[in-house]
Design a protein around this motif. Structure first.
Motif, PDB file in Angstrom:
ATOM      1  N   MET B  78      -1.827  -1.619  -8.157  1.00 59.89           N
ATOM      2  CA  MET B  78      -1.654  -0.795  -6.966  1.00 59.89           C
ATOM      3  C   MET B  78      -1.461   0.651  -7.379  1.00 59.89           C
ATOM      4  N   GLN B  79      -0.654   0.862  -8.423  1.00 59.75           N
ATOM      5  CA  GLN B  79      -0.439   2.238  -8.882  1.00 59.75           C
ATOM      6  C   GLN B  79      -1.751   2.862  -9.353  1.00 59.75           C
ATOM      7  N   ASP B  80      -2.556   2.080 -10.067  1.00 56.72           N
ATOM      8  CA  ASP B  80      -3.884   2.570 -10.484  1.00 56.72           C
ATOM      9  C   ASP B  80      -4.706   2.967  -9.272  1.00 56.72           C
ATOM     10  N   ALA B  81      -4.683   2.096  -8.271  1.00 54.90           N
ATOM     11  CA  ALA B  81      -5.459   2.367  -7.057  1.00 54.90           C
ATOM     12  C   ALA B  81      -4.977   3.639  -6.367  1.00 54.90           C
ATOM     13  N   LEU B  82      -3.665   3.782  -6.261  1.00 55.03           N
ATOM     14  CA  LEU B  82      -3.104   4.979  -5.621  1.00 55.03           C
ATOM     15  C   LEU B  82      -3.493   6.228  -6.405  1.00 55.03           C
ATOM     16  N   ASP B  83      -3.432   6.129  -7.725  1.00 60.36           N
ATOM     17  CA  ASP B  83      -3.796   7.283  -8.551  1.00 60.36           C
ATOM     18  C   ASP B  83      -5.259   7.660  -8.376  1.00 60.36           C
ATOM     19  N   ARG B  84      -6.098   6.647  -8.270  1.00 58.94           N
ATOM     20  CA  ARG B  84      -7.524   6.911  -8.053  1.00 58.94           C
ATOM     21  C   ARG B  84      -7.748   7.626  -6.723  1.00 58.94           C
ATOM     22  N   ILE B  85      -7.016   7.173  -5.704  1.00 62.72           N
ATOM     23  CA  ILE B  85      -7.143   7.792  -4.381  1.00 62.72           C
ATOM     24  C   ILE B  85      -6.724   9.254  -4.450  1.00 62.72           C
ATOM     25  N   ILE B  97      -2.641  15.218  -2.803  1.00 60.62           N
ATOM     26  CA  ILE B  97      -2.036  14.383  -1.768  1.00 60.62           C
ATOM     27  C   ILE B  97      -1.061  13.409  -2.408  1.00 60.62           C
ATOM     28  N   SER B  98      -0.140  12.929  -1.585  1.00 60.29           N
ATOM     29  CA  SER B  98       0.701  11.829  -2.041  1.00 60.29           C
ATOM     30  C   SER B  98       0.138  10.567  -1.401  1.00 60.29           C
ATOM     31  N   CYS B  99       0.181   9.469  -2.134  1.00 62.21           N
ATOM     32  CA  CYS B  99      -0.287   8.204  -1.580  1.00 62.21           C
ATOM     33  C   CYS B  99       0.642   7.095  -2.027  1.00 62.21           C
ATOM     34  N   GLU B 100       1.306   6.491  -1.050  1.00 65.01           N
ATOM     35  CA  GLU B 100       2.231   5.404  -1.361  1.00 65.01           C
ATOM     36  C   GLU B 100       1.665   4.083  -0.862  1.00 65.01           C
ATOM     37  N   ASP B 101       2.349   3.010  -1.244  1.00 69.27           N
ATOM     38  CA  ASP B 101       2.077   1.710  -0.640  1.00 69.27           C
ATOM     39  C   ASP B 101       3.347   1.305   0.092  1.00 69.27           C
ATOM     40  N   ILE B 102       3.372   1.553   1.392  1.00 66.12           N
ATOM     41  CA  ILE B 102       4.601   1.324   2.158  1.00 66.12           C
ATOM     42  C   ILE B 102       4.546  -0.053   2.803  1.00 66.12           C
ATOM     43  N   LYS B 103       5.500  -0.868   2.449  1.00 69.25           N
ATOM     44  CA  LYS B 103       5.537  -2.246   2.977  1.00 69.25           C
ATOM     45  C   LYS B 103       6.211  -2.273   4.353  1.00 69.25           C
ATOM     46  N   PRO B 104       5.981  -3.331   5.131  1.00 70.97           N
ATOM     47  CA  PRO B 104       6.648  -3.441   6.432  1.00 70.97           C
ATOM     48  C   PRO B 104       8.168  -3.480   6.282  1.00 70.97           C
ATOM     49  N   MET B 105       8.857  -2.935   7.290  1.00 68.25           N
ATOM     50  CA  MET B 105      10.324  -3.018   7.276  1.00 68.25           C
ATOM     51  C   MET B 105      10.729  -4.435   7.662  1.00 68.25           C
ATOM     52  N   PRO B 106      11.841  -4.906   7.155  1.00 69.78           N
ATOM     53  CA  PRO B 106      12.278  -6.256   7.537  1.00 69.78           C
ATOM     54  C   PRO B 106      12.716  -6.303   8.998  1.00 69.78           C
TER      55      PRO B 106
END
Lengths: 410, 330
Positions: B78-85, B97-106
């Motif tokens: 995922m980090q590789d993918a974000l870095d590529r983006i 840009i910043s690009c995160e992988d934000i998961k759903p809140m509980p």
């Protein structure tokens, strides 16, 4: 007699011929180059070069896909008489029919391939490596059934030809089960393709139980139409014996199928127009125009005229038996079904959109440019397969060739 | 060598001792990549040709080509993918840009309600959405479509999609904004052959833009015309690019893939309002957590006369419409 020799000699027969053959092949290669040129533009610029839009998100490519799956399915009309009703005359051309099925599947798959937005991601459909949404997705089903059908229609003829190449008759008990499977599979490929459309609750025009039966009926018109023309071409350019009784049978099947197909169209028209609901908007647009938009009206009415004319020619014994009028019926029927099923069905499903918008579609020149080579690929595949099969069947290769060489020396 | 690198090295050594099918698949994919160089070159050649116009290097194209499905990627992938983006955005737009992988809140399940008494058809929601979510401007990708309806008429076919918002509200008309309804029983999710779209834990129907093959089956299936295709490379003016992005949300997308409203995952999964709600000047939009009994959305569902579009189709949308007219009581 090795398998490699079998393939080699088959391909040699497939790629040999006189000046007319080479002109034909060069023409096909030219069309394929046209496709390559235009498809490159599509890959680099995006599918914006086509006439498609968010409103009409499937167009010429998918219309052709649906149509040619039908052609492929129609091979079953030769397989059943040959293997179940033991018609010896039809048995002689079953291989030709299966070759046509292979070519049609190649064309159908070709049209899907050019319609995919990211063809470089096609591997995503491979189970395990990718993520295959089977059995939920109808498209996943279509991938399974089309590849299976391609496999069956290559395996069975190759088995038969391999035996003939070696101068022996294949043991029917060994492959009869596969032949029966292929019969049911033929119906399934076109049913699944119909379900691709009829499963969509968002599109009232497609969301009808009669869609799959309509697909089969119209395929059994267009398929035989093409087969009748192709068989006459083979008669002209090869010495392969093609009995007139085969053509008579196909013409009769075509006549009955056209009647059923038009009956289904009638049933659809009654259902939508007797008490017209909002769900009939697409049908209204197609046949009568809607809110001033009527691009498809001329197309669908032409299809009606073509199909009815073809039906009249087919219904009467005299005109069905006469090759000239039969050929006219075949051409009219083929085009009529293409319009009705291809453009008339696929494009209409998107008009109006689920939010009530009418946005029309027509293919662009580049879109057509991408398409011509796919048709050509089908012609190419069929030419090679037919030539190879005929050469083997007529004893011009393998065991017979060797014995001929011996005879020549003696 | 930090912990992450140590872990990666250990994993590559442990290739014969793979603990899970996912790991096996990933390593197999990597092996396949090394072994099938020619086939790969062809595939990535196509990928490269396709991405050439959009500023991607060859190595990144290779990485994109082999990227696994969102649900199967581990943190490293995922980090590789974000870095590529991020690199791609830098190459294409010159913007960091910043690009995160934000998961759903509980304990969260989102719902949306729209007050038809308040909507005036300004289309501020549309504009706010386009800016927030980095949609193609030339290609006019818009997740929200506002319909101008005739008073007393619910027939969508009688609607005007192209009214001029400078002259709203018009006498005798009412306004109906439509966007992805995040259906519980979504036809698009069922239709996708590669599972590029699915319903996430917080109720949002998300799309993995790096997995979508662009077959547009989902677009045919959607009864709300909510899904949109990138027929061309999205054109975003550099000064309007929103640099705060989420992988499964508003990060810049490539051509040839489908996209749609995702309830602004980059905002809502951090407790903020979606851009359309924030943009709306009339307060017609109410977004919230259906699992929170004290939320405004719950109040509306319990006290207002709500309805959903095309309810008879059984899609179970999470988008309700209501008015301020008093609820009929016996």
């Amino acid at each position: 007699m090795t398998f490699f020799g079998f393939i080699k000699e088959g391909l040699k027969a497939g790629f040999s011929g006189g000046i007319l053959f080479w002109v034909w092949m060069l023409f096909l290669l030219f069309l394929i180059a046209v496709t390559g040129w235009n498809y490159t533009a599509q890959i680099t610029e995006g599918m914006v070069i086509t006439g498609m839009s968010d409103q009409v998100s499937w167009g010429f490519y998918i219309a052709n896909f649906a149509f040619f799956v039908g052609i492929a399915a129609a091979a079953v009309l030769l397989v059943v008489p040959a293997y179940i009703f033991h018609r010896k005359d039809v048995k002689a051309v079953v291989l030709i029919g299966e070759g046509l099925a292979v070519a049609a599947v190649v064309v159908a798959m070709g049209f899907v391939a050019v319609d995919i937005g990211r063809i470089d991601r096609a591997w995503h459909v491979i189970p395990f490596l990718g993520k295959f949404n089977f059995p939920s997705s109808m498209l996943a089903w279509d991938i399974v059934v089309l590849n299976g059908y391609l496999f069956l229609n290559l395996l069975i003829p190759m088995y038969i030809l391999w035996n003939h190449y070696n101068g022996r008759e294949p043991d029917i008990r060994k492959y009869f089960a596969l032949v029966v499977l292929a019969m049911f599979w033929a119906i399934s490929i076109h049913t699944v393709t119909a379900f691709l459309f009829s499963s969509n609750i968002s599109r009232p025009f497609w969301h009808t139980a009669i869609l799959a039966p309509r697909f089969i009926a119209s395929a059994f018109v267009a398929g035989p139409a093409l087969m009748i023309i192709v068989l006459q071409v083979l008669r002209k350019f090869t010495d392969y014996p093609i009995k007139q009784s085969i053509i008579d049978m196909l013409a009769l099947i075509m006549a009955i199928s056209m009647q059923i197909s038009l009956y289904f169209v009638g049933a659809e028209l009654f259902t939508d127009f007797y008490n017209e609901t909002e769900h009939a908007a697409s049908m209204h647009y197609l046949f009568l125009g809607l809110d001033g938009f009527d691009n498809l009206k001329i197309w669908i009415w032409s299809a009606v005229v073509l199909n009815v004319t073809a039906l009249i020619l087919l219904m009467f014994h005299k005109t069905r038996k006469n090759m000239f009028t039969l050929n006219i019926a075949c051409v009219l029927g083929f085009i009529g079904i293409w319009i009705e099923k291809g453009m008339g069905l696929v494009v209409t499903g998107f008009i109006p959109t689920p939010l009530g918008e009418i946005f029309e579609y027509s293919p662009t020149l580049k879109e057509l440019g991408v398409s011509v080579g796919i048709y050509a690929m089908g012609c190419l595949v069929f030419t090679i397969l037919a030539k190879a099969a005929i050469a083997i069947e007529m004893g011009q290769t393998g065991v017979y060739k060797k014995s001929q060489a011996v005879e020549n020396v003696l | 060598m930090d912990d992450k690198e140590k872990k990666s090295l250990q994993e590559s050594k442990d290739e014969t001792n793979l603990p899970s099918p996912d790991l096996a698949r990933r390593h197999f994919l990597k092996k396949l990549g090394l072994a099938g160089a020619t086939g790969v070159a062809a595939g990535s050649g196509v990928s490269y040709a396709a991405t050439q116009a959009s500023g991607s290097s060859f190595m990144d194209a290779m990485g994109d080509f082999f990227q696994d499905h969102y649900t199967r990627m581990d943190d490293e992938e995922m980090q590789d993918a974000l870095d590529r983006i991020k690199r791609k955005a830098k190459r294409k737009f010159g913007v960091d840009i910043s690009c995160e992988d934000i998961k759903p809140m509980p304990d969260t399940y989102f719902g949306y309600a729209l007050n038809l008494s308040k909507c005036r058809g300004y289309r501020e929601c549309v504009a706010g959405c386009v800016k927030e979510n980095n949609q193609g401007r030339d290609s006019q990708v818009q997740y929200i479509r506002v319909l101008e309806m005739n008073e007393g008429d619910h027939n969508l076919e009688h609607s005007n999609h192209y009214f001029d918002q400078d002259f709203v509200p018009t006498e005798g008309k009412w306004y109906l904004p439509v966007q992805c309804q995040q259906c519980d029983n979504a036809p698009c999710v069922k239709a996708c052959p590669v599972e590029a779209t699915w319903k996430d834990d917080d109720g949002i129907v998300v799309i993995d833009y790096s997995w979508c093959i662009g077959c547009r089956m989902c677009m045919a299936a959607c009864p709300y015309w909510a899904r949109h295709f990138n027929w061309t490379e999205p054109q975003i003016p550099v000064e309007e690019l929103n640099p705060v992005t989420n992988y499964i949300g508003n990060r810049p997308r490539p051509k040839g893939v489908v996209e749609k409203c995702h309830f602004c995952t980059q905002r809502t999964r951090k407790g903020r309002q979606p851009a359309c709600m924030e943009a709306c000047p009339t307060g017609a939009r109410v977004f919230g957590n259906l699992l929170d009994p004290n939320s405004e959305i719950r109040y509306i569902l319990e006290n207002k006369t709500v309805y959903r579009l095309k309810e008879e189709l059984g899609t179970e949308p999470k988008f309700w419409y209501f008015t301020d007219e008093a609820r009929a009581r016996t």
